[in-house]
Design an enzyme around this catalytic site. Structure first.
Site, PDB file in Angstrom:
ATOM      1  N   SER A 613       0.698  -1.359   0.052  1.00  8.30           N
ATOM      2  CA  SER A 613      -0.088  -0.051  -0.003  1.00  8.30           C
ATOM      3  C   SER A 613       0.937   1.236  -0.111  1.00  8.30           C
ATOM      4  O   SER A 613       1.709   1.576  -0.918  1.00  8.30           O
ATOM      5  CB  SER A 613      -0.856   0.011   1.155  1.00  8.30           C
ATOM      6  OG  SER A 613      -1.941   0.850   1.096  1.00  8.30           O
ATOM      7  N   ASP A 688      -9.099  -4.834  -6.591  1.00  8.15           N
ATOM      8  CA  ASP A 688      -8.780  -3.574  -5.613  1.00  8.15           C
ATOM      9  C   ASP A 688      -9.470  -2.356  -5.845  1.00  8.15           C
ATOM     10  O   ASP A 688      -9.712  -1.966  -6.795  1.00  8.15           O
ATOM     11  CB  ASP A 688      -7.454  -3.351  -5.767  1.00  8.15           C
ATOM     12  CG  ASP A 688      -6.813  -2.300  -4.373  1.00  8.15           C
ATOM     13  OD1 ASP A 688      -7.809  -1.945  -3.776  1.00  8.15           O
ATOM     14  OD2 ASP A 688      -5.722  -2.728  -4.231  1.00  8.15           O
ATOM     15  N   HIS A 720      -7.849  -4.904  -1.635  1.00  8.12           N
ATOM     16  CA  HIS A 720      -6.479  -4.295  -1.248  1.00  8.12           C
ATOM     17  C   HIS A 720      -5.487  -5.444  -0.480  1.00  8.12           C
ATOM     18  O   HIS A 720      -4.212  -4.688  -0.441  1.00  8.12           O
ATOM     19  CB  HIS A 720      -6.800  -3.212  -0.496  1.00  8.12           C
ATOM     20  CG  HIS A 720      -5.527  -2.284  -0.462  1.00  8.12           C
ATOM     21  ND1 HIS A 720      -5.123  -1.893  -1.572  1.00  8.12           N
ATOM     22  CD2 HIS A 720      -4.990  -1.345   0.874  1.00  8.12           C
ATOM     23  CE1 HIS A 720      -3.841  -0.997  -0.960  1.00  8.12           C
ATOM     24  NE2 HIS A 720      -3.976  -0.731   0.144  1.00  8.12           N
TER      25      HIS A 720
END
Length: 747
Positions: A613, A688, A720
Site C-alpha cells: 500500500s 482492488d 487491497h
C-alpha cells in the site's frame, strides 16, 4: 533453466544468478511459509472485540475456530470464575453463509475485517441479550437460555444492525434505507424510503469509511426518541469503471463511485428523525456542500447532538451543537491548524453536561485531554507534555478519574494510565513492563480487560482490577506445550532496537532482527520493510507475528525504521510530509540504509526493500530516488500517482491538486522513472477497490514503453489485501523466491 514472467516476456535467470555472490547456506528454518498461514494461528487463541456485559458479570469476545482461523464464534467468561465457554457457534446459527452483498463486502474491506462467521455483536442495555448480525440477517440471542431468535429472515441483505440504547428496537439498513424493528411486537418500520440508486440513507460513503473511520450513517439518541440520519447523494461523484477479474476466470465491469483527488465528493446532509412525531429536521452544518460529516455524538440527556464537520482540506474542525427538535445548530468548538486535523473517537459527554475531548492543538501537536463545559469553553487542560494520549478509555465520574491509553516514556510502548479529572496531578501508569497494552473497561470503571504483548510474548488477555492487579486470565496464551507456536519458540528471534537521526535532527526509531545463528564475522543480506505513511507505526515493542521470523530464519537481517511522517509522535512530526509525499520519508529510509551499510556484518551489495500500500509506493519512490542502492524491491498494491487516489486521504496530506500542482508531480512515481534500476516485483489484487488496479496497470505500461524488465503477480478476485491460506502461501513463496534469487543468488 527457470523462467519468470517479466514486463518484456519470458527472460532466463541463469545469467543473473551466475553474477550473484554465493553465501554460506542459511540454517534450515524452523518455520515454513505453509505453517505460517495455516490453522490454528501461530499467535495462539487471541480473543478480539472484548467487552463487559452491561452489569459487569460477564466478559464476551470473538474467537477463531481452531480448525479454521478465519471463522469467528462468540465466547464468554463469567467474571466470578470458571473457564471461558462458547456462547454462540456461528456454524450452528448458519451452516453456510450466503454471499456478501457488494455493500457489505466494501464495508468489511474498509473496516479491515477479513474473517467470517460472527464478526460483530452488541449487548443490549439490560445485559439480557446479544445482537448477532450474521448471514445478512440479525439474531437476537437470549443470554440465560442460549436461544437465538432470527429477528428477520428476508431475501434482502441487512447491514449495520444495532440494538437501540434502551433495548427496545433493532435498527438496520436494507436496500439503502434505514429501518427499525420493535423487539417486543416484531413490527417493522421504514424510517426512510427514498434510498436507491445513487441515494442512500443511514450509510457512510466510501471516503468516510476508508479515510475517516466512520462506518455508519445513523446515530440513536440515548432516550431512543431521536435518530440522526445521514443522506448521501453520490450523483456528482465520478464513476470509475473497474474491470474486476474473478477467481473463476469471469470478468465484470464494476461501476464504483470513487472521488479521486480534485474531483467532486458526495453530497452528505444530516437529518434528525423524531420517532414520536415522525418529523424530519435538516441539520444546519455548513455554508457549503463541500465538507465531511465526520462524527455524531449525543449529550447524555439527549438534549443535544454534537456533530463534527471537517472542511474539505481538513484544516478546520467545526463541532456543532444541534437542537434535535429543530435542526438548528451553533458552533460549540472550532479547531484550526496549518497541518491537518486527525480525527478521534474521544468525545465523551458527561452526566453534568460537560465533555471530555482530546486535541492536538498543543505545542508539538501532541494529543492531550481537555475538560470542556457544556458551552464548549475550556475548564481544564487535564494532560500536557511531549508525549501522546492514544485515546480515552473510560471515565469514573463518581471519583473524578479519567483512564486513557498512550505513552509517556517511549513511543514504542503503549500503557494504560489514570489521571484526575481536575488535572491536579500527573498521570499514573496502571500497567507496567516494556510492551503494548490495550484495555476495555467496565461501565463504572472498577475493572478492565487488559491485553498485553511484547516481542517474545504473543497477546495475553486477563481480567484486571482498576489498579492494574490481575484477577484472572481470560486467555493466558502461554508459550507452553500445546500452544501452536510452542515448537517454534526456541527458534524465535527477538528484535534489537535503536535510534538514528534525521537530517533535521529528528529522532528516528528502528528495529532489526538478526538471522538465526548470527555470526558477527559474516556478511548477511538484508530485507528493509517499510510503510512510511501517516497513521501507521511499524517499530513497536509488541508481538509482531511471523513475517520477520520467516526472513530471519532464512538468513536475512530484517530491518525497519519509522520515518518522519509516521504516526504516534505528534502532529508536527507527522506533518513533515505535508504537500510533498515521497520526499522526507525517502530521505529517512535512506538514513536507515546508510546505517545498515555501515555495519560490518551487512552485505551492502545485497539489501532488498519491500512494502504494501503506502509501503508499496515507498518501495517505488525509494528505489527510484536512490538508483542502484538496493538490489531488489517488492511493491504491493502501490499508489503510483496521487491524482488516482481518493479525495479525503490525498487532499488531507497533499492539498487540492490545483493548489499544489508541482507537489503532485514530484510525488508521482512517474516523475522518477528515469531512476529505474533496482529489479522490481510488483503485486496487486485485480479487484482492488481502494488503491485501484489502474495504479499498477499504468506503471506496467510505462515500464514496458521504456523496455524495462520487471516481474509481476496479480491476484484475481482479491481487493487491497491478498487473503486466504492458499493465496498467502503462494504470494509469500514468490516473494521469498524473488529475494533469494536477487540477494542470495539462489535458483
Amino acid at each position: 533453466m527457470k523462467f519468470r514472467l517479466l514486463g518484456l516476456g519470458l527472460v532466463a535467470t541463469t545469467a543473473l544468478a551466475a553474477c550473484q555472490p554465493q553465501e554460506t547456506a542459511a540454517p534450515e528454518p524452523a518455520l515454513s511459509i505453509e505453517r505460517a498461514f495455516a490453522s490454528p494461528s501461530l499467535t495462539g487463541p487471541s480473543p478480539r472485540s472484548l467487552r463487559f456485559s452491561p452489569d459487569g458479570s460477564r466478559v464476551t469476545f470473538l474467537r477463531a475456530k481452531e480448525e479454521d482461523r478465519n471463522v469467528l464464534d462468540l465466547w464468554a467468561m463469567d467474571v466470578d470464575g470458571g473457564e471461558p465457554y462458547m456462547l454462540v457457534d456461528s456454524r450452528v446459527l448458519v451452516e453456510e453463509e450466503r454471499e456478501l452483498t457488494e455493500a457489505e463486502r466494501q464495508l468489511r474491506e474498509r473496516a479491515r475485517i477479513s474473517s467470517t462467521g460472527i464478526v460483530r455483536y452488541q449487548w443490549d442495555s439490560q445485559g439480557e441479550a446479544i445482537l448477532v448480525p450474521l448471514d445478512g440477517d440479525v439474531f437476537h440471542v437470549d443470554i440465560e437460555s442460549g436461544e437465538a431468535r432470527r429477528v428477520m429472515e428476508t431475501p434482502e441483505y441487512e447491514t449495520d444492525a444495532r440494538i437501540s440504547p434502551q433495548g427496545n428496537f433493532v435498527s438496520f439498513i436494507r436496500d439503502q434505507n434505514l429501518y427499525i424493528t420493535n423487539l417486543e411486537t416484531g413490527e417493522e418500520r421504514a424510517i426512510t424510503r427514498e434510498g436507491g440508486g445513487l441515494i442512500s440513507w443511514g450509510m457512510a460513503e466510501f471516503v468516510s469509511q476508508e479515510e475517516l473511520s466512520r462506518y455508519t450513517g445513523y446515530w440513536w439518541s440515548p432516550d431512543e426518541r431521536y435518530m440522526a440520519v445521514a443522506r448521501v447523494d453520490e450523483s456528482l461523484v465520478d464513476n470509475i469503471e473497474r474491470m474486476e477479474i474473478g477467481t473463476d476466470g469471469s470478468a465484470r465491469v464494476v461501476d464504483q463511485r470513487y472521488p479521486r483527488a480534485g474531483t467532486a465528493n458526495a453530497n452528505v446532509d444530516l437529518y434528525v428523525f423524531d420517532l414520536e412525531t415522525g418529523n424530519f429536521s435538516q441539520v444546519e452544518l455548513a455554508d457549503t456542500n463541500d465538507y465531511y460529516l465526520a462524527r455524531v455524538n449525543w449529550a447524555s440527556d439527549s438534549s443535544t447532538a454534537y456533530v463534527q464537520v471537517l472542511d474539505r482540506m481538513q484544516r478546520n474542525l467545526d463541532i456543532r451543537a444541534v437542537d434535535p427538535a429543530t435542526g438548528t445548530s451553533d458552533t460549540w468548538l472550532m479547531e484550526s491548524t496549518d497541518i491537518w486535523i486527525n480525527l478521534t473517537r474521544d468525545f465523551r459527554a458527561l452526566d453534568d453536561g460537560s465533555v471530555l475531548w482530546t486535541s492536538e492543538d498543543t505545542p508539538g501537536g501532541y494529543r492531550h485531554i481537555q475538560h470542556r463545559a457544556a458551552d464548549g469553553s475550556l475548564i481544564t487542560q487535564i494532560t500536557s507534555g511531549e508525549w501522546v494520549v492514544g485515546g480515552i478509555s473510560a471515565v469514573d465520574q463518581e471519583n473524578g478519574l479519567v483512564y486513557f491509553s498512550g505513552w509517556m516514556d517511549s513511543p514504542l510502548d503503549r500503557h494504560l494510565f489514570v489521571v484526575p479529572l481536575d488535572g491536579s496531578a500527573e498521570p499514573t501508569a496502571i500497567t507496567e513492563g516494556e510492551g503494548r497494552w490495550g484495555g476495555s473497561f467496565n461501565s463504572n470503571a472498577t475493572a478492565f480487560i487488559g491485553s498485553y504483548s511484547n516481542p517474545t510474548t504473543p497477546p495475553q488477555t486477563g481480567l484486571y482490577s482498576i489498579d492494574g492487579e490481575r484477577i484472572r486470565w481470560i486467555e493466558e496464551n502461554a508459550l507452553v506445550e500445546g500452544h501452536p507456536y510452542y515448537e517454534f519458540a526456541d527458534a524465535h528471534i527477538e528484535p534489537e532496537y535503536g535510534t538514528l537521526t534525521a537530517a533535521d535532527g529528528s529522532t528516528l526509531h528502528y528495529q532489526m532482527y538478526l538471522p538465526t545463528d548470527f555470526d558477527p564475522n559474516r556478511e548477511y543480506p538484508v530485507i528493509q520493510y517499510l510503510y512510511g505513511g501517516p497513521h501507521a507505526q511499524v517499530v513497536t515493542r509488541g508481538w509482531q507475528g511471523t513475517r520477520a521470523q520467516l526472513f530471519a530464519q532464512r538468513g536475512y537481517i530484517y530491518f525497519s525504521i519509522d520515518n518522519r511522517g509516521s504516526w504516534n509522535r505528534g502532529r508536527e512530526f507527522e506533518g513533515h510530509i505535508q504537500r510533498r509525499m515521497g520526499s522526507v520519508e525517502v530521505e529517512d529510509q535512506l538514513v536507515g540504509l546508510e546505517h545498515l551499510k555501515s555495519l560490518p556484518y551487512v552485505d551492502a551489495d545485497n539489501i532488498g526493500i519491500w512494502g504494501w500500500s503506502y509501503g508499496g509506493y515507498m518501495t517505488l519512490m525509494t528505489t527510484l530516488q536512490a538508483p542502484g542502492e538496493y538490489a531488489a524491491g517488492v511493491s504491493g498494491a502501490p499508489v503510483t500517482d496521487w491524482t488516482l487516489y481518493d479525495t479525503a486521504y490525498t487532499e488531507r496530506y497533499m492539498d487540492h491538486p490545483d493548489a499544489n500542482f508541482e507537489g503532485y508531480q514530484q510525488s508521482s512515481v512517474f516523475a522518477h522513472l528515469d531512476g529505474y534500476e533496482t529489479p522490481l516485483f510488483l503485486i496487486h489484487g485485480m479487484a482492488d477497490d481502494n488503491v485501484i488496479f489502474a495504479n499498477s496497470v499504468r506503471l506496467y505500461a510505462e515500464l514496458q514503453e521504456r523496455r524495462a524488465d520487471f516481474e509481476m503477480m496479480t491476484y484475481p478476485g482479491q481487493r487491497h489485501g491478498v487473503r486466504g491460506e492458499d493465496r498467502s502461501v503462494h504470494m509469500w513463496s514468490d516473494i521469498m523466491e524473488f529475494f533469494d534469487r536477487h540477494l542470495k543468488g539462489e535458483e
